[in-house]
Design an enzyme around this catalytic site. Structure first.
Site, mmCIF file in Angstrom:
data_model
loop_
_atom_site.group_PDB
_atom_site.id
_atom_site.type_symbol
_atom_site.label_atom_id
_atom_site.label_comp_id
_atom_site.label_asym_id
_atom_site.label_seq_id
_atom_site.Cartn_x
_atom_site.Cartn_y
_atom_site.Cartn_z
ATOM 1 N N ILE A 237 0.970 -1.290 -0.061
ATOM 2 C CA ILE A 237 0.016 -0.032 0.010
ATOM 3 C C ILE A 237 0.964 1.279 -0.030
ATOM 4 O O ILE A 237 1.935 1.533 0.907
ATOM 5 C CB ILE A 237 -0.827 0.164 1.293
ATOM 6 C CG1 ILE A 237 -1.876 -1.173 1.241
ATOM 7 C CG2 ILE A 237 -1.783 1.313 1.250
ATOM 8 C CD1 ILE A 237 -2.660 -1.410 2.422
ATOM 9 N N ASN A 244 -1.556 5.741 8.891
ATOM 10 C CA ASN A 244 -1.347 5.567 10.508
ATOM 11 C C ASN A 244 -1.107 6.755 11.237
ATOM 12 O O ASN A 244 -1.817 7.091 12.093
ATOM 13 C CB ASN A 244 -0.406 4.446 10.966
ATOM 14 C CG ASN A 244 -0.866 2.791 10.327
ATOM 15 O OD1 ASN A 244 -1.909 2.711 10.477
ATOM 16 N ND2 ASN A 244 -0.054 2.281 10.107
ATOM 17 N N GLU A 279 1.952 -3.691 5.718
ATOM 18 C CA GLU A 279 0.929 -3.759 4.674
ATOM 19 C C GLU A 279 1.461 -4.128 3.226
ATOM 20 O O GLU A 279 0.765 -3.883 2.367
ATOM 21 C CB GLU A 279 0.997 -1.874 4.468
ATOM 22 C CG GLU A 279 2.626 -1.246 3.876
ATOM 23 C CD GLU A 279 3.502 -1.062 4.727
ATOM 24 O OE1 GLU A 279 4.243 -0.301 4.417
ATOM 25 O OE2 GLU A 279 3.458 -1.539 5.964
#
Length: 358
Positions: A237, A244, A279
């Site tokens: 990603i 975050n 991710e």
């Protein structure tokens, strides 16, 4: 059940999941045996009573036969209450020591027939959760000795009428079959739970890093023996750290689950999907180069189109960079093969992100 960090020889280091599963298997098995053993003795006392044995014989038989069940009951209570609290290890030797002790307690409770002698197979059954083959052979020898010792003990102490009683022998055989079958069910149940815990990612329920490499090595070995195409992709990603930092880890987990859902929907008999870590997501495909790139582009486009709302109502969309590699004769290991896809993914990142690179 697998072990982690096994050293040479018989020293075994267990992770928390393995320790907990072994504890649950032994705890539930102990209570199964305790309940069945008390039920067995109750049925046998009833048989003796109906056959008109004298009261003194009944009292003597009761006193001698109850030693095993009572000791086993105390052991089960102590194990359940203190074993985890004291953080005691449950390595292979500890498991066999406990189960052999349990078996001896059961055999102590039967001075009437030889029908419980084959209960000595129980520790061998518990070798299903061990990995040291030397211990398995050792346990088979120990169990054989227990069978012979029980036969000799019963021959010396039991009345011929008891030894040859069809009902007493039948109840002992039923007890052995019921207990061992129920213990096997417990072992299969908890080892299956352990397998799920250790092969699936807890957040996304995709296969984890270790399961991915096991499958990749297996597929690579198959590929070398056939002409079937094999490809692998890794997706990362874009700018996930900012997700975050800006919206919090809870929202970041939500984004990960969205991409995991797309991977699950794109999975088929020809694909194996996993959360590689953080991710990053990976897929093993029984596909040629063109089909693998098409699959990667489908995942990229679908994720780009997702509208993921925050708790405040703001809607965001994200992108993913994907690297694809096609298996060739130059790859000698799964890791080497995967590194090729990883390099392609980093080229996609450097090339502007939100793209697929080979």
């Amino acid at each position: 059940m697998g072990t982690k960090g096994k050293k040479k020889g018989i020293v075994t280091l267990l992770n928390k999941e393995e320790q907990d599963v072994r504890y649950d298997i032994i705890k539930h098995s102990l209570w199964i045996i305790v309940k069945c053993l008390f039920a067995l003795d109750a049925v046998r006392y009833l048989i003796l009573f109906l056959h008109g044995y004298g009261s003194m014989k009944m009292i003597t038989a009761l006193t001698e036969a109850m030693a095993g069940p009572v000791l086993l009951l105390i052991s089960a209570l102590l194990f359940e209450r203190y074993f985890l609290r004291l953080n005691l290890p449950l390595d292979d030797w500890s498991v066999l020591l406990i189960i052999n002790g349990v078996t001896l307690f059961v055999l102590m409770g039967d001075r009437w027939t030889r029908s419980l002698a084959f209960f000595s197979v129980l520790p061998v059954i518990f070798c299903m959760i061990l990995k040291d083959i030397k211990l398995v052979y050792l346990q088979i020898a120990v169990s054989a000795c227990m069978v012979l010792a029980d036969f000799a003990y019963v021959d010396m102490t039991a009345d011929d009428l008891w030894k040859n009683s069809m009902l007493l022998n039948l109840t002992g055989n039923l007890f052995t079959v019921i207990v061992i079958s129920r213990v096997v069910v417990q072992i299969r149940k908890y080892t299956h739970m352990l397998n799920i815990r250790t092969t699936l990612d807890s957040l996304t329920r995709l296969h984890n890093h270790e399961a991915f490499y096991r499958e990749l090595d297996r597929k690579l070995a198959e590929h070398k023996k056939s002409t079937q195409p094999l490809s692998v992709l890794i997706a990362d990603i874009d700018n996930f750290k900012k997700v975050n930092d800006t919206y919090g880890h809870s929202y970041g987990d939500k984004v990960l689950k969205v991409l995991a859902g797309i991977f699950l929907e794109e999975e088929s008999e020809r694909c194996f999907v996993a959360r590689y870590g953080g991710e990053e997501f990976a897929m093993i495909m029984d596909m040629n180069q063109q089909d693998a790139i098409t699959k990667a582009q489908t995942i990229r486009r679908r994720f780009e189109q997702q509208q993921i709302p925050t708790d405040s109502g703001q809607v965001n969309s994200f992108t993913v960079s994907i690297g694809v590699a096609v298996c060739g004769p130059e790859f000698s290991s799964g890791r080497q093969f995967f590194e090729k896809a990883d390099e392609a993914m980093y080229r996609a990142k450097k090339g502007g992100k939100n793209r697929v690179c080979l």
